[in-house]
Write a protein that holds these residues in place. Structure first.
Motif, mmCIF file in Angstrom:
data_model
loop_
_atom_site.group_PDB
_atom_site.id
_atom_site.type_symbol
_atom_site.label_atom_id
_atom_site.label_comp_id
_atom_site.label_asym_id
_atom_site.label_seq_id
_atom_site.Cartn_x
_atom_site.Cartn_y
_atom_site.Cartn_z
ATOM 1 N N PRO A 127 0.814 -1.221 0.000
ATOM 2 C CA PRO A 127 0.000 0.000 0.000
ATOM 3 C C PRO A 127 0.846 1.270 0.000
ATOM 4 O O PRO A 127 0.518 2.238 -0.701
ATOM 5 N N LEU A 128 1.920 1.288 0.778
ATOM 6 C CA LEU A 128 2.764 2.472 0.833
ATOM 7 C C LEU A 128 3.314 2.829 -0.540
ATOM 8 O O LEU A 128 3.252 3.986 -0.978
ATOM 9 N N GLU A 129 3.813 1.833 -1.249
ATOM 10 C CA GLU A 129 4.394 2.090 -2.572
ATOM 11 C C GLU A 129 3.332 2.527 -3.575
ATOM 12 O O GLU A 129 3.605 3.351 -4.452
ATOM 13 N N ASP A 130 2.130 1.989 -3.433
ATOM 14 C CA ASP A 130 1.069 2.368 -4.368
ATOM 15 C C ASP A 130 0.660 3.823 -4.179
ATOM 16 O O ASP A 130 0.475 4.568 -5.147
ATOM 17 N N VAL A 131 0.506 4.244 -2.931
ATOM 18 C CA VAL A 131 0.144 5.641 -2.671
ATOM 19 C C VAL A 131 1.293 6.569 -3.082
ATOM 20 O O VAL A 131 1.069 7.635 -3.666
ATOM 21 N N GLU A 132 2.526 6.154 -2.802
ATOM 22 C CA GLU A 132 3.678 6.956 -3.227
ATOM 23 C C GLU A 132 3.691 7.136 -4.742
ATOM 24 O O GLU A 132 4.029 8.216 -5.242
ATOM 25 N N LEU A 133 3.332 6.091 -5.465
ATOM 26 C CA LEU A 133 3.296 6.177 -6.924
ATOM 27 C C LEU A 133 2.306 7.247 -7.380
ATOM 28 O O LEU A 133 2.604 8.053 -8.273
ATOM 29 N N SER A 134 1.146 7.277 -6.758
ATOM 30 C CA SER A 134 0.159 8.306 -7.101
ATOM 31 C C SER A 134 0.679 9.705 -6.800
ATOM 32 O O SER A 134 0.419 10.657 -7.543
ATOM 33 N N LEU A 135 1.418 9.828 -5.716
ATOM 34 C CA LEU A 135 1.890 11.140 -5.278
ATOM 35 C C LEU A 135 3.034 11.700 -6.123
ATOM 36 O O LEU A 135 3.438 12.845 -5.929
ATOM 37 N N ARG A 136 3.537 10.927 -7.049
ATOM 38 C CA ARG A 136 4.614 11.437 -7.901
ATOM 39 C C ARG A 136 4.172 12.646 -8.725
ATOM 40 O O ARG A 136 4.987 13.449 -9.138
ATOM 41 N N LEU A 147 7.064 15.790 -5.211
ATOM 42 C CA LEU A 147 7.697 15.873 -3.903
ATOM 43 C C LEU A 147 9.002 15.087 -3.926
ATOM 44 O O LEU A 147 9.160 14.158 -4.720
ATOM 45 N N ASP A 148 9.929 15.434 -3.033
ATOM 46 C CA ASP A 148 11.126 14.601 -2.949
ATOM 47 C C ASP A 148 10.749 13.281 -2.263
ATOM 48 O O ASP A 148 9.657 13.138 -1.700
ATOM 49 N N LYS A 149 11.652 12.318 -2.332
ATOM 50 C CA LYS A 149 11.333 10.970 -1.883
ATOM 51 C C LYS A 149 10.890 10.925 -0.422
ATOM 52 O O LYS A 149 9.910 10.255 -0.069
ATOM 53 N N LYS A 150 11.581 11.665 0.431
ATOM 54 C CA LYS A 150 11.255 11.656 1.854
ATOM 55 C C LYS A 150 9.874 12.257 2.118
ATOM 56 O O LYS A 150 9.068 11.704 2.877
ATOM 57 N N ALA A 151 9.589 13.379 1.468
ATOM 58 C CA ALA A 151 8.293 14.042 1.644
ATOM 59 C C ALA A 151 7.172 13.186 1.075
ATOM 60 O O ALA A 151 6.065 13.137 1.637
ATOM 61 N N ALA A 188 6.399 10.385 3.561
ATOM 62 C CA ALA A 188 5.676 10.915 4.720
ATOM 63 C C ALA A 188 4.219 11.208 4.372
ATOM 64 O O ALA A 188 3.308 10.916 5.160
ATOM 65 N N ALA A 189 3.999 11.785 3.197
ATOM 66 C CA ALA A 189 2.632 12.090 2.772
ATOM 67 C C ALA A 189 1.830 10.807 2.579
ATOM 68 O O ALA A 189 0.651 10.723 2.948
ATOM 69 N N ALA A 190 2.470 9.786 2.001
ATOM 70 C CA ALA A 190 1.786 8.512 1.773
ATOM 71 C C ALA A 190 1.406 7.854 3.095
ATOM 72 O O ALA A 190 0.292 7.335 3.251
ATOM 73 N N LEU A 191 2.292 7.885 4.069
ATOM 74 C CA LEU A 191 1.994 7.309 5.381
ATOM 75 C C LEU A 191 0.851 8.055 6.061
ATOM 76 O O LEU A 191 -0.004 7.449 6.714
ATOM 77 N N SER A 192 0.825 9.371 5.896
ATOM 78 C CA SER A 192 -0.244 10.170 6.484
ATOM 79 C C SER A 192 -1.592 9.822 5.857
ATOM 80 O O SER A 192 -2.607 9.705 6.561
ATOM 81 N N ILE A 193 -1.613 9.633 4.545
ATOM 82 C CA ILE A 193 -2.851 9.278 3.847
ATOM 83 C C ILE A 193 -3.338 7.903 4.306
ATOM 84 O O ILE A 193 -4.520 7.704 4.592
ATOM 85 N N ALA A 196 -5.415 10.288 -3.283
ATOM 86 C CA ALA A 196 -4.157 10.926 -2.885
ATOM 87 C C ALA A 196 -3.874 12.186 -3.691
ATOM 88 O O ALA A 196 -3.217 13.104 -3.204
ATOM 89 N N VAL A 197 -4.376 12.230 -4.917
ATOM 90 C CA VAL A 197 -4.128 13.398 -5.779
ATOM 91 C C VAL A 197 -5.320 14.348 -5.812
ATOM 92 O O VAL A 197 -5.395 15.246 -6.656
ATOM 93 N N ALA A 198 -6.273 14.139 -4.903
ATOM 94 C CA ALA A 198 -7.406 15.049 -4.696
ATOM 95 C C ALA A 198 -8.195 15.364 -5.960
ATOM 96 O O ALA A 198 -8.344 16.531 -6.338
ATOM 97 N N PRO A 199 -8.750 14.348 -6.634
ATOM 98 C CA PRO A 199 -9.615 14.635 -7.781
ATOM 99 C C PRO A 199 -10.901 15.312 -7.322
ATOM 100 O O PRO A 199 -11.336 15.131 -6.178
ATOM 101 N N ALA A 200 -11.521 16.071 -8.207
ATOM 102 C CA ALA A 200 -12.770 16.755 -7.859
ATOM 103 C C ALA A 200 -13.956 15.803 -7.921
ATOM 104 O O ALA A 200 -14.965 16.011 -7.242
ATOM 105 N N ILE A 201 -13.837 14.763 -8.750
ATOM 106 C CA ILE A 201 -14.934 13.820 -8.978
ATOM 107 C C ILE A 201 -14.402 12.409 -8.762
ATOM 108 O O ILE A 201 -13.285 12.086 -9.181
ATOM 109 N N LEU A 202 -15.207 11.561 -8.132
ATOM 110 C CA LEU A 202 -14.829 10.175 -7.902
ATOM 111 C C LEU A 202 -15.859 9.264 -8.564
ATOM 112 O O LEU A 202 -17.049 9.345 -8.271
#
Length: 231
Positions: free
Chosen positions: A98-107, A111-115, A118-123, A155-161
């Motif tokens: 799950p962590l890697e999947d959310v990180e992939l979306s956040l690319r 953000l840099d790798k560390k940020a 952290a964002a993925a863990l928070s989500i 994770a990327v905050a779409p307006a519509i789901l």
């Protein structure tokens, strides 16, 4: 979101002996309500309709526009606005954890790798999945996978789901957890479902049958129309 005579037809493999197959008859709609349910039998055109909304399927005729952007020539921009959750989360969870999947979306956020981590863990923590961040996707329950897929999309905050029967593979408990999470979201939600009780709680229902939109409007009348068609 506006559909203008948008329809889907598949060309015949051999035009000399076969006719083109209509998957979804052209339809014109403005989708403005906060919660819209889509119901119909299997093969009725629901999934094709939903895939039109973010450019996973392009119309053979007509147009689909999201905030003025056409899926025909601005599909990447549309997909940033319209998140899509599949029936089977394994269809969209492409990383081992799950962590890697959310990180992939956040690319997309650059953000840099560390940020990004952290964002993925928070989500994941927000979805009650922090303790599963490093687990294999295949070790998760169906509900945990579906929540992970939802977290990845949001994770990327779409307006519509847009969700295509997200509770089909879930038991009652996990379905309840998923729906409780959806109830908290600010996004416009367009969701297909076979759960008529759930559909009745939405603002508007679209009823599909044999590739055509047969009813659009009041939930209780829509469900009655669906039952007539099923009978």
């Amino acid at each position: 979101m506006v559909l203008d005579q948008a329809g889907v037809t598949i060309a015949a493999a051999d035009p000399r002996t076969q006719e083109a197959k209509r998957i979804l008859a052209p339809l014109s709609l403005a989708l403005t309500e906060q919660r819209i349910a889509v119901i119909g039998a299997n093969g009725s055109g629901k999934s094709t309709f939903l895939r039109l909304l973010n450019g996973l399927v392009l119309p053979s005729a007509g147009t689909v526009r999201v905030n003025g952007r056409s899926t025909n020539n601005e599909s990447s921009a549309v997909r940033r606005s319209v998140g899509f959750v599949f029936t089977d989360p394994l269809s969209q969870l492409v990383m081992p954890t799950p962590l890697e999947d959310v990180e992939l979306s956040l690319r997309r956020r650059k953000l840099d790798k560390k940020a990004r981590k952290a964002a993925a863990l928070s989500i994941l923590a927000d979805y009650g999945l922090a303790h599963l961040a490093q687990s294999s996707i295949y070790e998760l329950s169906g509900g945990e996978r579906q929540l992970t897929a939802l977290a990845t999309v949001l994770a990327v905050a779409p307006a519509i789901l847009v969700l295509d029967e997200p509770s089909t593979l879930l038991d009652l408990r996990n379905t309840r957890l998923l729906m409780q999470r959806l109830d908290t979201l600010p996004q416009q939600i367009i969701m297909s479902t076979h759960d008529l009780g759930l559909a009745a709680t939405f603002d508007r229902i679209l009823v599909f049958d044999q590739g055509e939109l047969r009813y659009d409007g009041d939930p209780h009348r829509a469900i009655a129309r669906y039952r007539e068609l099923s009978a």
